[in-house]
Each structure stands twice: as C-alpha cells, then as structure tokens.
Write an enzyme that holds these catalytic residues in place. Structure first.
Site, PDB file in Angstrom:
ATOM      1  N   ARG A  26       5.060   3.723   7.270  1.00 30.39           N
ATOM      2  CA  ARG A  26       3.614   3.783   7.491  1.00 30.39           C
ATOM      3  C   ARG A  26       2.778   4.235   6.298  1.00 30.39           C
ATOM      4  O   ARG A  26       1.568   4.106   6.315  1.00 30.39           O
ATOM      5  CB  ARG A  26       3.309   4.676   8.698  1.00 30.39           C
ATOM      6  CG  ARG A  26       3.474   3.929  10.010  1.00 30.39           C
ATOM      7  CD  ARG A  26       3.297   4.851  11.178  1.00 30.39           C
ATOM      8  NE  ARG A  26       4.355   5.853  11.186  1.00 30.39           N
ATOM      9  CZ  ARG A  26       4.435   6.845  12.060  1.00 30.39           C
ATOM     10  NH1 ARG A  26       3.509   7.005  12.967  1.00 30.39           N
ATOM     11  NH2 ARG A  26       5.437   7.693  12.004  1.00 30.39           N
ATOM     12  N   ARG A  35       2.324  -3.708  11.354  1.00 33.07           N
ATOM     13  CA  ARG A  35       2.583  -2.852  12.510  1.00 33.07           C
ATOM     14  C   ARG A  35       1.428  -2.909  13.515  1.00 33.07           C
ATOM     15  O   ARG A  35       1.638  -2.741  14.718  1.00 33.07           O
ATOM     16  CB  ARG A  35       2.818  -1.449  11.990  1.00 33.07           C
ATOM     17  CG  ARG A  35       3.351  -0.424  12.906  1.00 33.07           C
ATOM     18  CD  ARG A  35       4.669  -0.676  13.526  1.00 33.07           C
ATOM     19  NE  ARG A  35       4.909   0.496  14.343  1.00 33.07           N
ATOM     20  CZ  ARG A  35       4.381   0.674  15.541  1.00 33.07           C
ATOM     21  NH1 ARG A  35       3.646  -0.285  16.094  1.00 33.07           N
ATOM     22  NH2 ARG A  35       4.579   1.803  16.210  1.00 33.07           N
TER      23      ARG A  35
END
Ligand code: 1CP
Length: 339
Positions: A26, A35
């Site tokens: 992330r 994502r």
C-alpha cells in the site's frame, strides 16, 4: 547464480543484496490504484494482477529479489477455511478450527488444485523477469498458520491457540501434521513453478516460550525445512520476530538464512545462533518512514555489522509500512547498492 541466492548460500559478494518484506503493497500509489478496484483476495487469485503487483516495486527500484504477491493465509482457503480480509480488521476466518472434528475436516488438495492462481502468477513473473532477478516463494510456518486457523482472526494474545496446545495436545499434533504437508507441498510447488529461494514466515512465534517451542513447534517446523531441502535445491530463509530468546534453539533448523528483526543487533543475533548462517535484516520499518538522515545513519550501521558476520542480506526487520514514502525506499536501495 544471482548475488541474492549466492549470499543466502553463505557466499559473500561485492556488496550485500537488498529486498524488502512487503515491498509490494500500500505504500506504492500504483498498488493502491489496483487495490481500489479489486479486493485483496481478487488480487492474489488473479495471476495477471498478482504478477503486476509483484513487478511494481521491481520497476521502480533496483531490488535484488522479488517476492511473489500472495498471502500466508491464502493456502488455507483450499483446506476449507472461510478466509476474508475485512477492512480495518485484517484477516477473519468465520469457521475457526477448535476441535478434533474441525481438524479432521481440513482438506489437503495438491498445490495444483489448492493454489493454482499463485503457481500461475509465479510462472508469469518468472517469464517477465527472464533470469534477471530471482523470485522468492514463501509460506507461513505451521505454528503461525495454526494461530490464524484457531483464533479465526489476528491472533492477539493466542489465548485459544495456547489452550489447545496444552489442553488438547492430540488435536494440536493432528493439526500440525496436516500443516506440515500443506507447507512442504506448497513450497516445493513454488520452486517447481520457478522460484529461486524460499522464505518461511513464523510471525507469531515470538509469543512462545522456549519450552513450548521445543515441545509443540520445533518438531514440525524443522520437518518443513528439512523435507523441502531434501526435495528442491534452493536456499531457505526462516523469518520470525521477537525471537531473540529462541535463537539458540532456532539455530538447529536446517535453514540457510535467518531473518532478524530490529529488536536485536545482527552481531548479537549471530552470537546467539552460534553457527554460520546468512542473516537478513534488520532496519526498523517504522524508521524507514522517518527523516532520511536517521535512515542513512542506521542503514550504515547495519551494513557495518553485516560486514562482520558470515553473510548479510539487507532488509527491514518486518514489512514496509503503508505510510512509508517511496522516495525513502529508493534512497535506501541506492545506499546499499553504493557499497
Ligand atoms: O489491504 C491490503 O492491500 C492488504 C495488505 C496485505 C498485503 C499487501 C495483506 C493482508 N497481505 C499482503 C501481502 C503479503 N502478505 C505478502 C506479499 C509479498 C510482499 O511483498 O512481501 C507477504 C509475504 C505476506 C505475508 C503475511 N501475511 C504474513 C507474514 C509476514 C508478516 O507480516 O508477519 C502475515 C502474518 C500475514 C497475514 C496478514 N495478511 C494481511 C494482513 C493485514 C495480515 C496481518 C494481520 C494480523 O495482524 O494478523
């Protein structure tokens, strides 16, 4: 053979190789973009997406190894666990393993049926990398997988896990037998699909004392590593955190290399292991999100310690955190390469 694989095998190269646990993740905007449109499990179970995410950090930074994008928990799905990654909560299994009957129900399909998506993702990545960068395959260790299966969520204080261990040892041992088979077959299949090194993650091991490790964990963990080594010829890294007190026992594992977290120095870890092994680590991931001057000083100190042990692979002490500036990763990798 690559610098990374050679170093894991204990051969010192011109500089230490570097890769970072959770290097795909992330903190990268290109990961977050994918994502947003896909769940964690969709990303893992779609080989093209898993391949893309594995390659993202390798396109940005001159890392010395890639690691296949998957999760230690995904192989549990094919065993019968209803795994979900819930926003804010992390992994949840709504049918946890609590009894002998639950263990008996766990299935053991061969890897080609259990995790075809990860094996196909490995084949795609290996084709793209064309021998330039070695790809790491991985598995959770039986103990850590048990923690998630039994607790049904992020393990916390391991209340139910330890209760089963000491209160229902027969069920515990039956579960370990199944997980040894799962891990060995999965790791071997990843090498057959093209991985050049393996890492076994035992992230929750630091919650155990030396007696329970010896009695309930060591026999199975040591089998995973030695059975894999008997079947495929690639180096194996063993990684856990908070295990300084267990190093003298971990030393008996047939691993080529040990991951070291930031709670202990490489020098001290080497002494506690008391044998020749490559050490991998060990910058505190929290520091990598901080000021460059501090990162640089810490990294240089780690490199200096690494120069005094048999062999060193530079890494963090645990995974890259989501708030890490990619710029810091870039500079860190360049710093190690400039050695
Ligand atoms: O929201 C997201 O995008 C998902 C975050 C995420 C990611 C990027 C999870 C959920 N898993 C992963 C990928 C992952 N997990 C990799 C990919 C390869 C890499 O780039 O390194 C690897 C090696 C893992 C391994 C893993 N998963 C471990 C062992 C290492 C460690 O961190 O200790 C563990 C314990 C997990 C469980 C897990 N998966 C995801 C989360 C949030 C967690 C931990 C939850 C908890 O606290 O129990």
């Amino acid at each position: 053979m690559s610098l990374f694989v050679e170093t894991l095998r204990g051969k010192r190269g011109p500089r230490p190789p570097v890769w970072l646990m959770r290097q795909a993740g992330r903190y990268l905007p290109e990961y977050r973009a994918l994502r947003e449109k896909n769940s964690m499990l969709q990303m893992v179970m779609t080989p093209e997406l898993a391949c893309e995410v594995t390659l993202q950090p390798l396109r940005r930074f001159p890392l010395d190894a890639g690691i296949i994008f998957a999760d230690i928990l995904t192989p549990l799905i094919g065993m019968g666990a209803n795994l979900e990654f819930k926003k804010g909560e992390g992994p949840v299994i709504d049918n946890p393993v609590r009894s002998a009957a639950d263990v008996a129900k766990l299935r053991l399909p061969p890897p080609s049926e259990n995790t075809p998506y990860t094996l196909n993702a490995i084949r795609l990545v290996v084709k793209e990398l064309a021998e330039k960068t070695p790809l790491i395959g991985f598995s959770g260790a039986p103990f850590t997988l048990s923690c998630y299966l039994i607790e049904g969520q992020s393990p916390g204080d391991l209340q139910r896990t330890k209760a089963m261990m000491v209160g229902d040892a027969a069920t515990w041992h039956a579960l370990q037998e199944k997980l040894v088979t799962l891990c060995v077959e999965y790791l071997v299949a990843q090498v057959e699909a093209g991985c050049k090194a393996l890492q076994v993650f035992d992230s929750w091991l630091g919650y155990l004392g030396p007696r329970e490790y010896a009695q309930f964990v060591e026999p199975y963990l040591s089998r995973v590593i030695s059975e894999v080594r008997a079947r495929v010829d690639v180096p194996v890294v063993f990684f856990a955190t908070g295990v300084a007190g267990l190093f003298p026992q971990l030393s008996k594992l047939d691993a080529h290399a040990f991951g070291v977290d930031w709670r202990i120095s490489l020098t001290q870890a080497h002494k506690l292991l008391g044998r020749n092994a490559t050490l991998q680590g060990n910058l505190d991931p929290q520091l990598l999100a901080g000021p460059w001057e501090y990162i640089e000083r810490s990294a240089r100190e780690i490199l200096a310690e690494g120069a005094e042990i048999p062999a060193h692979v530079f890494n963090l002490g645990h995974g890259v955190l989501p708030h890490t500036p990619p710029e810091n990763v870039q500079r860190l990798v360049e710093l190690v390469h400039s050695r």
